[in-house]
Design an enzyme around this catalytic site. Structure first.
Site, PDB file in Angstrom:
ATOM      1  N   CYS A   9      15.978   0.700 -32.188  1.00  0.00           N
ATOM      2  CA  CYS A   9      17.360   0.972 -32.613  1.00  0.00           C
ATOM      3  C   CYS A   9      18.119  -0.286 -33.027  1.00  0.00           C
ATOM      4  O   CYS A   9      19.179  -0.200 -33.643  1.00  0.00           O
ATOM      5  CB  CYS A   9      18.116   1.686 -31.504  1.00  0.00           C
ATOM      6  SG  CYS A   9      17.320   3.214 -31.015  1.00  0.00           S
TER       7      CYS A   9
ATOM      8  N   HIS B 255      25.855   0.597 -31.494  1.00  0.00           N
ATOM      9  CA  HIS B 255      24.793   1.599 -31.613  1.00  0.00           C
ATOM     10  C   HIS B 255      25.290   2.941 -31.077  1.00  0.00           C
ATOM     11  O   HIS B 255      25.885   3.023 -30.003  1.00  0.00           O
ATOM     12  CB  HIS B 255      23.556   1.132 -30.840  1.00  0.00           C
ATOM     13  CG  HIS B 255      22.444   2.134 -30.891  1.00  0.00           C
ATOM     14  ND1 HIS B 255      22.117   2.800 -32.053  1.00  0.00           N
ATOM     15  CD2 HIS B 255      21.594   2.590 -29.942  1.00  0.00           C
ATOM     16  CE1 HIS B 255      21.116   3.623 -31.815  1.00  0.00           C
ATOM     17  NE2 HIS B 255      20.782   3.525 -30.542  1.00  0.00           N
TER      18      HIS B 255
ATOM     19  N   ASN C 144      21.843  10.268 -31.797  1.00  0.00           N
ATOM     20  CA  ASN C 144      21.294   8.914 -31.914  1.00  0.00           C
ATOM     21  C   ASN C 144      20.282   8.888 -33.064  1.00  0.00           C
ATOM     22  O   ASN C 144      19.210   9.480 -32.965  1.00  0.00           O
ATOM     23  CB  ASN C 144      20.621   8.558 -30.578  1.00  0.00           C
ATOM     24  CG  ASN C 144      20.002   7.177 -30.570  1.00  0.00           C
ATOM     25  OD1 ASN C 144      19.916   6.511 -31.598  1.00  0.00           O
ATOM     26  ND2 ASN C 144      19.556   6.749 -29.407  1.00  0.00           N
TER      27      ASN C 144
END
Ligand code: UT7
Length: 317
Positions: free
Chosen positions: A108, A242, A272
């Site tokens: 990520c 994030h 996500n």
């Protein structure tokens, strides 16, 4: 380095929490309270490269460039249908570029890792314009019978065109080998010689541990960058964090002691989407006209590995 264009694309199939309630022992209430996520977009008939190309073309258009102007393409990706060729090779052909390309996997945190690589290439004059594309389909890594993981993720792509400039004020990358808290193993072909046990299962995540690492490391990275640049927390217009979980975002915001409007989020709409989360959120801010020349931005992300990346950017367009 200077960001001169942004783009994003999301699959057309939006899956709400209520839709998940139909086949999982879960509830909109649980998912909303623990994660802030209300829906996520998942790949159905599209291919990931279609999302990547849409995002890339938006970013090129936003930058006022064409594929012919791009000297290098960096694609951040964890999984896609191809092990080889690299997704960046597929994207290169589809957008009509002719430059060299490379794929990276920093989970990520991939967008920040890609920016770091881009900065080095631009600094030593190996490239003038670089296209960064983050394209991810974590919905293909989770077990859809596992309520602890499948509710958390969505698919999508985000892109940025970067050129030579002085807008990257500080950047910090870290990797600490913590491979058992979050992993997904690739299924390999059997051979006549393999005699070790091999088991493959969907994505494994120790959620509470990841949560703790995410908050601690992101806060540490941001604090270090603010110190290094001599900036106060409130000098930053937006913290582009994030988008994994609203509670993680809120914990970081509380640590920083900044108002809600400085910490934008879209995790409620997309879940996500791994490394695509940062460029996709940046693209939203850019297209909504929320960024002014001279604004200071902090990016911070964390992912499997455990990797972290953070940077301070001065918005220059
Ligand atoms: O890019 C990095 C990606 N990963 C992350 O960012 C994840 C970070 N971690 C988290 O966001 C949180 O740990 C989760 C959202 C994954 C889980 O929240 P939690 O507050 O840590 O819950 P938990 O895992 O401790 O589970 C609490 C309970 C369990 O039930 P019991 O054992 O107490 O009866 C779970 O089985 O919640 C249950 N549970 C669910 N219940 C309804 C887990 N998932 C669900 C669900 N619906 N979807």
């Amino acid at each position: 380095m200077k960001i001169i264009g942004t783009g994003s694309a999301h699959p057309k199939c939006a899956v709400s929490n209520e839709m998940l309630e139909k086949f999982l022992d879960t509830s909109d209430e649980w998912i909303t309270e623990r994660t802030g996520i209300k829906e996520r977009c998942v790949i159905s008939s599209e291919k990931l490269e279609d999302m990547a190309v849409l995002a890339a073309n938006h970013a090129l258009e936003n930058a006022g460039l064409t594929a012919a102007d791009i000297d290098f393409i960096i694609c951040s990706n964890v999984v896609n249908e191809y092990v080889t060729p690299a997704l960046s090779c597929i994207i290169q052909g589809m957008i009509g570029a002719t430059c060299p390309t490379v794929d990276i996997n920093a989970a990520c945190a991939g967008f920040i890792y890609a920016m770091d690589i881009a900065e080095d290439k631009l600094k030593c004059n190996k490239a003038k314009n670089i296209l960064i594309v983050c394209a991810e389909e974590p919905s293909r890594m989770v077990g859809w019978e596992n309520r602890s993981t499948c509710v958390l993720f969505g698919d999508g792509a985000g892109a940025a065109v970067v050129t030579q400039g002085d807008d990257l004020k500080a950047i910090r990358l870290t990797t600490s080998s913590l491979t058992d808290v979050l992993y997904y193993q690739r299924r390999l072909e059997p051979t006549p010689y393999i005699d070790k046990p091999e088991e493959f299962e969907p994505l494994v995540m120790k959620g509470r541990e990841v949560f703790k690492h995410a908050v601690t490391n992101s806060c540490r990275d941001i604090r270090k960058l603010l110190n290094e640049t001599g900036l106060e927390a409130n000098d930053i217009k937006y913290y582009v964090l994030h988008q994994a979980n609203r509670r993680i975002i809120d914990s970081i915001r509380n640590f920083l002691g900044v108002d809600e409007e400085r910490v934008p989020h879209n995790v409620e709409r997309y879940g996500n989407i791994s490394s695509a989360a940062l460029p996709a959120l940046l693209d939203e801010l850019n297209r909504d006209g929320k960024l002014q020349k001279g604004d200071k931005l902090v990016f911070s992300a964390f992912g499997a590995g455990f990797t972290t990346g953070a940077c301070v950017i001065e918005w220059g367009i």
